[in-house]
Design an enzyme around this catalytic site. Structure first.
Site, mmCIF file in Angstrom:
data_model
loop_
_atom_site.group_PDB
_atom_site.id
_atom_site.type_symbol
_atom_site.label_atom_id
_atom_site.label_comp_id
_atom_site.label_asym_id
_atom_site.label_seq_id
_atom_site.Cartn_x
_atom_site.Cartn_y
_atom_site.Cartn_z
ATOM 1 N N GLY A 111 42.119 75.831 20.967
ATOM 2 C CA GLY A 111 41.278 76.992 20.674
ATOM 3 C C GLY A 111 40.206 77.054 21.732
ATOM 4 N N ARG A 129 33.942 73.967 28.140
ATOM 5 C CA ARG A 129 33.706 72.527 28.344
ATOM 6 C C ARG A 129 34.722 71.955 29.323
ATOM 7 N NH1 ARG A 129 34.195 71.252 22.176
ATOM 8 N NH2 ARG A 129 33.316 73.252 21.580
ATOM 9 N N GLU A 148 48.532 79.294 19.005
ATOM 10 C CA GLU A 148 49.307 80.232 18.178
ATOM 11 C C GLU A 148 49.640 81.524 18.924
ATOM 12 O OE1 GLU A 148 46.862 80.745 14.628
ATOM 13 O OE2 GLU A 148 46.613 78.569 14.546
ATOM 14 N N ASN A 149 48.809 81.867 19.920
ATOM 15 C CA ASN A 149 48.957 83.200 20.528
ATOM 16 C C ASN A 149 49.505 83.250 21.944
ATOM 17 O OD1 ASN A 149 47.938 85.122 18.503
ATOM 18 N ND2 ASN A 149 46.096 83.867 18.648
ATOM 19 N N GLY A 164 37.462 75.429 21.614
ATOM 20 C CA GLY A 164 37.441 73.975 21.780
ATOM 21 C C GLY A 164 38.889 73.513 21.677
ATOM 22 N N ARG A 191 31.331 72.950 6.743
ATOM 23 C CA ARG A 191 31.956 72.246 7.863
ATOM 24 C C ARG A 191 30.870 71.525 8.658
ATOM 25 N NH1 ARG A 191 33.404 74.142 13.803
ATOM 26 N NH2 ARG A 191 34.608 72.331 14.390
ATOM 27 N N ASN A 227 30.304 77.678 7.920
ATOM 28 C CA ASN A 227 30.216 76.957 9.184
ATOM 29 C C ASN A 227 28.973 77.489 9.889
ATOM 30 O OD1 ASN A 227 30.489 75.784 11.659
ATOM 31 N ND2 ASN A 227 32.543 76.584 12.090
ATOM 32 N N LYS A 256 29.363 81.420 10.170
ATOM 33 C CA LYS A 256 30.692 81.948 9.837
ATOM 34 C C LYS A 256 30.959 81.580 8.391
ATOM 35 C CE LYS A 256 32.748 81.236 14.333
ATOM 36 N NZ LYS A 256 33.283 80.089 15.047
ATOM 37 N N ARG A 275 42.903 85.441 26.898
ATOM 38 C CA ARG A 275 43.570 86.722 27.149
ATOM 39 C C ARG A 275 43.309 87.180 28.579
ATOM 40 N NH1 ARG A 275 41.861 88.426 21.196
ATOM 41 N NH2 ARG A 275 40.277 86.967 21.815
ATOM 42 N N GLU A 311 41.472 75.872 8.847
ATOM 43 C CA GLU A 311 40.447 74.869 8.563
ATOM 44 C C GLU A 311 39.665 75.213 7.292
ATOM 45 O OE1 GLU A 311 39.423 75.277 12.815
ATOM 46 O OE2 GLU A 311 38.720 73.218 12.636
ATOM 47 N N HIS A 331 37.654 68.217 15.298
ATOM 48 C CA HIS A 331 38.741 69.071 14.798
ATOM 49 C C HIS A 331 39.608 68.329 13.789
ATOM 50 C CE1 HIS A 331 38.724 71.405 18.881
ATOM 51 N NE2 HIS A 331 37.940 72.027 18.008
#
Ligand code: AMP
Length: 397
Positions: free
Chosen positions: A211, A242, A334-335, A213, A92, A8, A15, A285, A385, A181
Protein backbone atom coordinates in the site's frame (compact mmCIF):
# COMPACT_ATOMS: atom_id res chain seq x y z
CA UNK A 1 -26.86 -7.14 16.15
CA UNK A 2 -24.00 -5.03 17.51
CA UNK A 3 -21.70 -2.81 15.48
CA UNK A 4 -18.12 -1.79 16.14
CA UNK A 5 -16.74 1.67 15.50
CA UNK A 6 -13.13 1.50 14.29
CA UNK A 7 -10.88 4.54 14.59
CA UNK A 8 -7.47 5.23 13.09
CA UNK A 9 -6.39 8.58 14.43
CA UNK A 10 -3.51 10.47 12.79
CA UNK A 11 -1.93 13.79 13.72
CA UNK A 12 -4.27 15.84 11.52
CA UNK A 13 -6.85 13.25 10.48
CA UNK A 14 -9.20 10.57 11.77
CA UNK A 15 -10.20 7.64 9.58
CA UNK A 16 -13.20 5.70 10.81
CA UNK A 17 -15.47 2.80 9.88
CA UNK A 18 -18.62 1.43 11.36
CA UNK A 19 -18.49 -2.32 10.90
CA UNK A 20 -20.78 -5.29 11.29
CA UNK A 21 -18.14 -7.81 12.35
CA UNK A 22 -20.31 -10.81 11.55
CA UNK A 23 -20.41 -10.11 7.82
CA UNK A 24 -17.63 -10.60 5.27
CA UNK A 25 -15.76 -8.20 2.98
CA UNK A 26 -17.51 -5.03 1.84
CA UNK A 27 -20.83 -6.28 3.23
CA UNK A 28 -19.39 -5.72 6.71
CA UNK A 29 -18.88 -2.00 6.17
CA UNK A 30 -21.91 0.03 7.27
CA UNK A 31 -20.25 3.42 6.98
CA UNK A 32 -16.77 4.76 6.39
CA UNK A 33 -15.24 8.19 6.36
CA UNK A 34 -12.50 10.63 7.14
CA UNK A 35 -11.92 13.82 9.06
CA UNK A 36 -9.04 15.60 7.36
CA UNK A 37 -6.86 18.70 7.78
CA UNK A 38 -7.67 19.08 11.46
CA UNK A 39 -6.25 22.34 12.77
CA UNK A 40 -6.02 23.93 9.29
CA UNK A 41 -8.12 26.95 8.25
CA UNK A 42 -10.10 24.68 5.92
CA UNK A 43 -10.79 21.05 6.79
CA UNK A 44 -12.95 18.32 5.32
CA UNK A 45 -15.04 15.51 6.75
CA UNK A 46 -16.85 12.73 4.94
CA UNK A 47 -19.22 9.84 5.45
CA UNK A 48 -19.90 7.12 2.92
CA UNK A 49 -22.95 4.93 3.42
CA UNK A 50 -24.90 2.76 0.96
CA UNK A 51 -22.66 3.91 -1.91
CA UNK A 52 -23.39 7.60 -1.27
CA UNK A 53 -20.57 9.88 -0.12
CA UNK A 54 -21.45 13.00 1.88
CA UNK A 55 -18.69 15.57 2.18
CA UNK A 56 -18.50 18.79 4.22
CA UNK A 57 -15.87 21.53 4.18
CA UNK A 58 -15.36 23.46 7.42
CA UNK A 59 -12.72 24.56 9.87
CA UNK A 60 -12.08 21.63 12.20
CA UNK A 61 -10.20 23.08 15.18
CA UNK A 62 -9.31 19.81 16.88
CA UNK A 63 -9.94 16.03 16.95
CA UNK A 64 -12.79 16.37 19.49
CA UNK A 65 -14.68 18.79 17.28
CA UNK A 66 -13.95 16.58 14.25
CA UNK A 67 -15.59 13.54 15.85
CA UNK A 68 -18.56 15.65 16.95
CA UNK A 69 -18.99 16.84 13.36
CA UNK A 70 -18.96 13.21 12.21
CA UNK A 71 -21.62 12.39 14.79
CA UNK A 72 -23.82 15.16 13.31
CA UNK A 73 -23.17 13.83 9.81
CA UNK A 74 -24.36 10.36 10.88
CA UNK A 75 -27.61 11.93 12.14
CA UNK A 76 -27.95 13.92 8.92
CA UNK A 77 -27.83 10.80 6.74
CA UNK A 78 -30.32 9.01 8.97
CA UNK A 79 -27.83 6.85 10.87
CA UNK A 80 -28.17 8.34 14.36
CA UNK A 81 -25.12 7.01 16.25
CA UNK A 82 -27.22 6.37 19.37
CA UNK A 83 -29.36 3.93 17.39
CA UNK A 84 -26.52 1.95 15.82
CA UNK A 85 -26.04 -0.34 18.80
CA UNK A 86 -22.29 0.30 18.96
CA UNK A 87 -20.97 -2.37 21.31
CA UNK A 88 -17.26 -1.55 21.13
CA UNK A 89 -14.74 0.90 19.71
CA UNK A 90 -11.56 -0.50 18.15
CA UNK A 91 -8.50 1.75 17.93
CA UNK A 92 -5.68 0.99 15.50
CA UNK A 93 -2.37 1.57 17.28
CA UNK A 94 0.86 1.41 15.28
CA UNK A 95 3.37 0.71 18.05
CA UNK A 96 2.83 -1.62 21.01
CA UNK A 97 6.55 -2.03 21.74
CA UNK A 98 7.52 -4.76 24.18
CA UNK A 99 4.48 -3.89 26.30
CA UNK A 100 1.50 -5.07 24.23
CA UNK A 101 1.40 -8.38 22.39
CA UNK A 102 -2.38 -8.65 21.99
CA UNK A 103 -5.54 -6.54 21.74
CA UNK A 104 -6.00 -4.72 25.04
CA UNK A 105 -8.97 -3.16 26.83
CA UNK A 106 -8.21 0.53 27.21
CA UNK A 107 -8.12 2.21 30.61
CA UNK A 108 -6.19 5.28 31.79
CA UNK A 109 -3.05 3.21 32.41
CA UNK A 110 -3.11 1.73 28.89
CA UNK A 111 -3.46 5.23 27.40
CA UNK A 112 -0.41 6.30 29.42
CA UNK A 113 1.57 3.26 28.23
CA UNK A 114 0.70 3.90 24.57
CA UNK A 115 1.85 7.49 25.07
CA UNK A 116 5.10 6.30 26.66
CA UNK A 117 5.85 4.27 23.51
CA UNK A 118 5.78 7.45 21.41
CA UNK A 119 9.55 7.60 21.03
CA UNK A 120 9.28 4.40 18.94
CA UNK A 121 6.49 5.84 16.76
CA UNK A 122 6.61 9.63 17.01
CA UNK A 123 4.43 10.12 13.94
CA UNK A 124 1.70 7.77 15.16
CA UNK A 125 1.31 7.02 18.87
CA UNK A 126 0.76 10.62 20.10
CA UNK A 127 -2.03 10.98 17.51
CA UNK A 128 -3.58 7.66 18.59
CA UNK A 129 -3.65 8.88 22.20
CA UNK A 130 -5.57 12.01 21.17
CA UNK A 131 -8.04 9.85 19.19
CA UNK A 132 -8.59 7.50 22.15
CA UNK A 133 -9.21 10.35 24.60
CA UNK A 134 -11.71 12.05 22.32
CA UNK A 135 -13.55 8.83 21.44
CA UNK A 136 -13.80 7.70 25.07
CA UNK A 137 -15.52 10.99 25.89
CA UNK A 138 -17.91 10.69 22.95
CA UNK A 139 -18.72 6.99 23.54
CA UNK A 140 -18.14 6.45 27.28
CA UNK A 141 -20.39 3.45 27.83
CA UNK A 142 -18.75 0.84 25.58
CA UNK A 143 -15.37 -0.91 25.81
CA UNK A 144 -12.56 0.76 23.86
CA UNK A 145 -9.97 -1.73 22.63
CA UNK A 146 -6.45 -1.03 21.37
CA UNK A 147 -5.38 -3.27 18.48
CA UNK A 148 -1.65 -3.08 17.80
CA UNK A 149 0.03 -3.24 14.40
CA UNK A 150 3.04 -4.83 16.05
CA UNK A 151 1.23 -7.54 18.05
CA UNK A 152 1.29 -10.22 15.34
CA UNK A 153 5.10 -9.97 15.29
CA UNK A 154 5.62 -9.86 19.07
CA UNK A 155 7.05 -13.41 19.11
CA UNK A 156 9.34 -13.18 16.09
CA UNK A 157 12.27 -15.58 16.54
CA UNK A 158 15.40 -14.10 18.11
CA UNK A 159 17.24 -14.63 14.83
CA UNK A 160 15.04 -12.14 12.97
CA UNK A 161 13.98 -9.73 15.66
CA UNK A 162 17.48 -8.97 16.95
CA UNK A 163 19.64 -6.15 15.61
CA UNK A 164 23.31 -7.07 16.07
CA UNK A 165 24.26 -4.09 18.25
CA UNK A 166 25.42 -4.29 21.89
CA UNK A 167 22.46 -5.93 23.60
CA UNK A 168 22.65 -3.69 26.71
CA UNK A 169 21.97 -0.74 24.40
CA UNK A 170 19.22 -2.63 22.56
CA UNK A 171 17.52 -3.61 25.81
CA UNK A 172 17.85 -0.21 27.47
CA UNK A 173 16.28 1.60 24.52
CA UNK A 174 13.83 -1.06 23.35
CA UNK A 175 15.62 -1.57 20.02
CA UNK A 176 14.40 -4.63 18.10
CA UNK A 177 12.42 -5.45 14.98
CA UNK A 178 8.78 -4.83 15.89
CA UNK A 179 7.27 -5.04 12.39
CA UNK A 180 4.05 -3.29 11.38
CA UNK A 181 0.85 -3.90 9.37
CA UNK A 182 0.46 -6.94 11.64
CA UNK A 183 -3.33 -6.81 11.55
CA UNK A 184 -3.25 -7.09 7.76
CA UNK A 185 -0.59 -9.83 7.63
CA UNK A 186 -2.52 -11.83 10.22
CA UNK A 187 -5.90 -11.37 8.50
CA UNK A 188 -4.59 -12.27 5.04
CA UNK A 189 -2.50 -15.23 6.19
CA UNK A 190 -5.56 -16.65 7.99
CA UNK A 191 -7.75 -16.16 4.91
CA UNK A 192 -5.35 -18.00 2.58
CA UNK A 193 -5.63 -21.54 4.04
CA UNK A 194 -9.40 -21.12 4.38
CA UNK A 195 -9.74 -20.06 0.75
CA UNK A 196 -7.50 -22.86 -0.48
CA UNK A 197 -8.94 -25.42 1.91
CA UNK A 198 -5.42 -26.22 3.12
CA UNK A 199 -4.12 -27.03 6.58
CA UNK A 200 -2.68 -23.77 8.01
CA UNK A 201 -0.27 -25.79 10.13
CA UNK A 202 1.69 -26.99 7.12
CA UNK A 203 1.60 -23.88 4.96
CA UNK A 204 4.61 -21.69 4.17
CA UNK A 205 3.41 -18.25 3.13
CA UNK A 206 4.84 -14.95 1.95
CA UNK A 207 2.41 -12.01 2.30
CA UNK A 208 3.12 -8.83 0.34
CA UNK A 209 1.18 -5.90 1.80
CA UNK A 210 1.77 -3.23 -0.87
CA UNK A 211 0.00 0.00 0.00
CA UNK A 212 1.25 3.51 0.59
CA UNK A 213 3.21 1.84 3.37
CA UNK A 214 4.49 -1.57 2.28
CA UNK A 215 5.78 -4.64 4.06
CA UNK A 216 6.35 -8.33 3.51
CA UNK A 217 6.16 -11.18 5.97
CA UNK A 218 7.21 -14.83 6.01
CA UNK A 219 4.73 -17.09 7.78
CA UNK A 220 5.36 -20.71 8.67
CA UNK A 221 2.52 -22.77 10.12
CA UNK A 222 0.48 -19.66 11.12
CA UNK A 223 3.39 -17.91 12.83
CA UNK A 224 5.42 -15.05 11.34
CA UNK A 225 9.13 -15.87 11.25
CA UNK A 226 10.29 -12.64 9.61
CA UNK A 227 8.98 -9.31 8.40
CA UNK A 228 10.50 -6.39 6.54
CA UNK A 229 9.54 -3.50 8.80
CA UNK A 230 11.83 -2.92 11.74
CA UNK A 231 12.04 -0.73 14.80
CA UNK A 232 9.68 1.56 12.89
CA UNK A 233 7.73 1.28 9.63
CA UNK A 234 10.68 2.82 7.77
CA UNK A 235 12.60 -0.40 7.07
CA UNK A 236 12.07 -2.78 4.17
CA UNK A 237 10.37 -2.23 0.84
CA UNK A 238 10.29 0.95 -1.24
CA UNK A 239 7.12 2.80 -0.18
CA UNK A 240 5.03 5.83 -1.16
CA UNK A 241 7.20 8.35 0.67
CA UNK A 242 9.57 6.11 2.70
CA UNK A 243 12.89 4.81 1.42
CA UNK A 244 12.81 1.39 3.09
CA UNK A 245 16.18 -0.37 3.52
CA UNK A 246 19.11 2.01 3.47
CA UNK A 247 22.67 1.91 4.80
CA UNK A 248 22.50 3.65 8.23
CA UNK A 249 25.71 5.46 7.27
CA UNK A 250 23.66 7.63 4.91
CA UNK A 251 22.35 9.31 8.08
CA UNK A 252 25.86 10.07 9.37
CA UNK A 253 26.98 11.19 5.92
CA UNK A 254 24.06 13.63 5.49
CA UNK A 255 24.56 15.05 8.98
CA UNK A 256 28.32 15.47 8.57
CA UNK A 257 28.56 16.60 4.97
CA UNK A 258 25.18 18.23 4.23
CA UNK A 259 24.81 19.69 7.73
CA UNK A 260 21.32 18.23 8.07
CA UNK A 261 19.76 17.84 11.50
CA UNK A 262 18.42 14.51 12.70
CA UNK A 263 14.85 15.77 12.21
CA UNK A 264 15.64 16.81 8.65
CA UNK A 265 17.02 13.37 7.81
CA UNK A 266 13.99 11.78 9.50
CA UNK A 267 11.68 13.92 7.34
CA UNK A 268 13.72 13.17 4.20
CA UNK A 269 13.51 9.38 4.67
CA UNK A 270 9.91 9.22 5.94
CA UNK A 271 8.17 11.91 3.89
CA UNK A 272 10.23 12.78 0.82
CA UNK A 273 11.66 9.45 -0.32
CA UNK A 274 10.32 6.26 -1.93
CA UNK A 275 8.16 6.68 -5.03
CA UNK A 276 7.67 10.37 -4.28
CA UNK A 277 11.42 10.85 -4.73
CA UNK A 278 11.64 8.56 -7.77
CA UNK A 279 8.64 9.74 -9.82
CA UNK A 280 7.41 12.86 -8.00
CA UNK A 281 4.26 11.15 -6.68
CA UNK A 282 3.42 8.56 -4.06
CA UNK A 283 0.40 7.45 -6.07
CA UNK A 284 1.12 4.27 -8.03
CA UNK A 285 -1.51 5.22 -10.60
CA UNK A 286 0.96 7.89 -11.66
CA UNK A 287 3.60 5.18 -12.19
CA UNK A 288 1.09 3.16 -14.25
CA UNK A 289 0.62 6.20 -16.52
CA UNK A 290 4.39 6.68 -16.84
CA UNK A 291 4.91 3.01 -17.75
CA UNK A 292 2.18 3.17 -20.39
CA UNK A 293 3.93 6.24 -21.86
CA UNK A 294 7.31 4.38 -21.73
CA UNK A 295 8.71 7.24 -19.63
CA UNK A 296 12.36 6.27 -18.81
CA UNK A 297 12.16 7.67 -15.24
CA UNK A 298 9.00 5.66 -14.64
CA UNK A 299 10.55 2.46 -16.03
CA UNK A 300 13.61 2.93 -13.84
CA UNK A 301 11.45 3.53 -10.72
CA UNK A 302 9.39 0.44 -11.54
CA UNK A 303 12.57 -1.65 -11.65
CA UNK A 304 13.77 -0.29 -8.32
CA UNK A 305 10.38 -0.99 -6.72
CA UNK A 306 9.97 -4.57 -7.97
CA UNK A 307 13.63 -5.51 -7.47
CA UNK A 308 13.30 -4.77 -3.74
CA UNK A 309 10.22 -7.02 -3.61
CA UNK A 310 12.08 -9.83 -5.39
CA UNK A 311 14.95 -9.44 -2.93
CA UNK A 312 12.53 -10.24 -0.10
CA UNK A 313 10.76 -13.08 -1.93
CA UNK A 314 14.13 -14.77 -2.45
CA UNK A 315 15.26 -14.15 1.13
CA UNK A 316 12.03 -15.39 2.66
CA UNK A 317 11.93 -18.48 0.46
CA UNK A 318 15.36 -19.31 1.85
CA UNK A 319 14.26 -18.64 5.44
CA UNK A 320 11.07 -20.70 5.04
CA UNK A 321 12.86 -23.50 3.16
CA UNK A 322 10.54 -22.94 0.18
CA UNK A 323 7.13 -21.36 -0.18
CA UNK A 324 3.64 -22.71 -0.89
CA UNK A 325 1.67 -19.47 -1.36
CA UNK A 326 2.61 -15.87 -2.13
CA UNK A 327 -0.21 -13.37 -1.58
CA UNK A 328 -0.53 -9.78 -2.74
CA UNK A 329 -2.73 -7.37 -0.81
CA UNK A 330 -3.47 -3.65 -0.06
CA UNK A 331 -3.97 -0.73 -2.47
CA UNK A 332 -1.15 -1.57 -4.89
CA UNK A 333 -1.17 -5.35 -4.41
CA UNK A 334 -4.89 -5.50 -5.20
CA UNK A 335 -4.95 -2.95 -8.02
CA UNK A 336 -1.71 -2.96 -9.98
CA UNK A 337 -1.25 -5.84 -12.40
CA UNK A 338 2.04 -4.24 -13.52
CA UNK A 339 3.52 -4.47 -10.05
CA UNK A 340 2.29 -8.05 -9.49
CA UNK A 341 3.70 -9.01 -12.87
CA UNK A 342 7.00 -7.20 -12.31
CA UNK A 343 7.51 -8.58 -8.81
CA UNK A 344 7.24 -12.19 -10.01
CA UNK A 345 8.66 -11.85 -13.51
CA UNK A 346 11.58 -14.21 -14.20
CA UNK A 347 10.95 -16.34 -11.10
CA UNK A 348 9.91 -19.44 -13.07
CA UNK A 349 13.05 -21.25 -11.90
CA UNK A 350 11.78 -20.77 -8.33
CA UNK A 351 8.42 -22.29 -9.28
CA UNK A 352 6.58 -18.95 -9.49
CA UNK A 353 4.60 -18.27 -12.67
CA UNK A 354 1.65 -15.91 -13.17
CA UNK A 355 -1.23 -16.41 -15.58
CA UNK A 356 -1.58 -13.06 -17.39
CA UNK A 357 -5.35 -13.40 -17.76
CA UNK A 358 -5.93 -14.24 -14.10
CA UNK A 359 -3.59 -11.42 -13.11
CA UNK A 360 -5.34 -8.78 -15.24
CA UNK A 361 -6.94 -5.68 -13.74
CA UNK A 362 -8.14 -4.62 -10.31
CA UNK A 363 -8.93 -7.54 -8.08
CA UNK A 364 -11.66 -7.03 -5.49
CA UNK A 365 -12.34 -10.65 -4.51
CA UNK A 366 -9.78 -13.28 -3.49
CA UNK A 367 -8.31 -14.90 -6.61
CA UNK A 368 -5.49 -17.24 -7.65
CA UNK A 369 -3.36 -15.49 -10.27
CA UNK A 370 -0.66 -18.12 -10.82
CA UNK A 371 -0.75 -20.44 -13.82
CA UNK A 372 -1.83 -24.10 -13.63
CA UNK A 373 1.81 -25.24 -13.89
CA UNK A 374 3.13 -22.86 -11.23
CA UNK A 375 4.56 -24.84 -8.31
CA UNK A 376 3.88 -21.93 -5.97
CA UNK A 377 0.32 -20.61 -5.70
CA UNK A 378 0.20 -16.84 -6.16
CA UNK A 379 -2.94 -15.08 -4.96
CA UNK A 380 -4.54 -11.70 -4.43
CA UNK A 381 -6.52 -11.45 -1.20
CA UNK A 382 -8.00 -8.02 -0.42
CA UNK A 383 -7.08 -6.99 3.09
CA UNK A 384 -9.60 -5.60 5.55
CA UNK A 385 -7.80 -4.20 8.57
CA UNK A 386 -10.91 -2.51 9.97
CA UNK A 387 -12.89 -5.75 9.96
CA UNK A 388 -9.99 -7.54 11.66
CA UNK A 389 -9.78 -4.78 14.29
CA UNK A 390 -13.56 -4.88 14.81
CA UNK A 391 -13.52 -8.65 15.35
CA UNK A 392 -10.67 -8.39 17.84
CA UNK A 393 -12.48 -5.58 19.70
CA UNK A 394 -15.66 -7.66 19.82
CA UNK A 395 -13.91 -10.26 21.94
CA UNK A 396 -14.04 -7.82 24.87
CA UNK A 397 -17.81 -7.38 24.69
P1 AMP B 1 -3.33 1.64 0.83
O1 AMP B 1 -2.23 2.24 1.65
O2 AMP B 1 -3.48 0.17 0.99
O3 AMP B 1 -4.62 2.38 0.95
O4 AMP B 1 -2.89 1.82 -0.71
C1 AMP B 1 -2.66 3.07 -1.27
C2 AMP B 1 -1.87 2.89 -2.52
O5 AMP B 1 -2.62 2.12 -3.47
C3 AMP B 1 -1.52 4.21 -3.19
O6 AMP B 1 -0.15 4.24 -3.55
C4 AMP B 1 -2.36 4.17 -4.43
O7 AMP B 1 -1.82 4.85 -5.45
C5 AMP B 1 -2.43 2.70 -4.76
N1 AMP B 1 -3.52 2.42 -5.69
C6 AMP B 1 -4.82 2.62 -5.49
N2 AMP B 1 -5.52 2.34 -6.61
C7 AMP B 1 -4.61 1.96 -7.54
C8 AMP B 1 -4.69 1.54 -8.92
N3 AMP B 1 -5.84 1.48 -9.54
N4 AMP B 1 -3.54 1.22 -9.55
C9 AMP B 1 -2.35 1.30 -8.92
N5 AMP B 1 -2.22 1.67 -7.64
C10 AMP B 1 -3.33 2.01 -6.95
Amino acid sequence: MGTVFVINSGSSSIKYQMVNPRLEGDDAIIATGLVDQIGQPIGKYTLQHDGVKTERIAEIPDHAEGLRMVEDLFTEVGLDLDEQNIVAVGHRIVQGGNVFDKPTLIDDKVVEQIDELSSLAPLHNPAHVIGIKVARKLMPNVPHVAVFDTAFFADLPTATRTYPIPQEVAEKYGIRRYGAHGTSHEYVSQQVPELLNRDPDTLRQIVLHLGNGASVSAIKCRKPIDTSMGLTPLQGLVMGTRCGDIDPSVVFHLMRTAGMTVDEVDHLFNRESGMKALIGSNDMRHLDEMIKARDPRGLEAFKIYVTRIKHYIGAYMAELGGVDVITFTAGIGENSEWIREGATDGLGELGIKLDPERNAGHITEPRIISSEDSKVIVMVVPTNEELAIARQALEFV
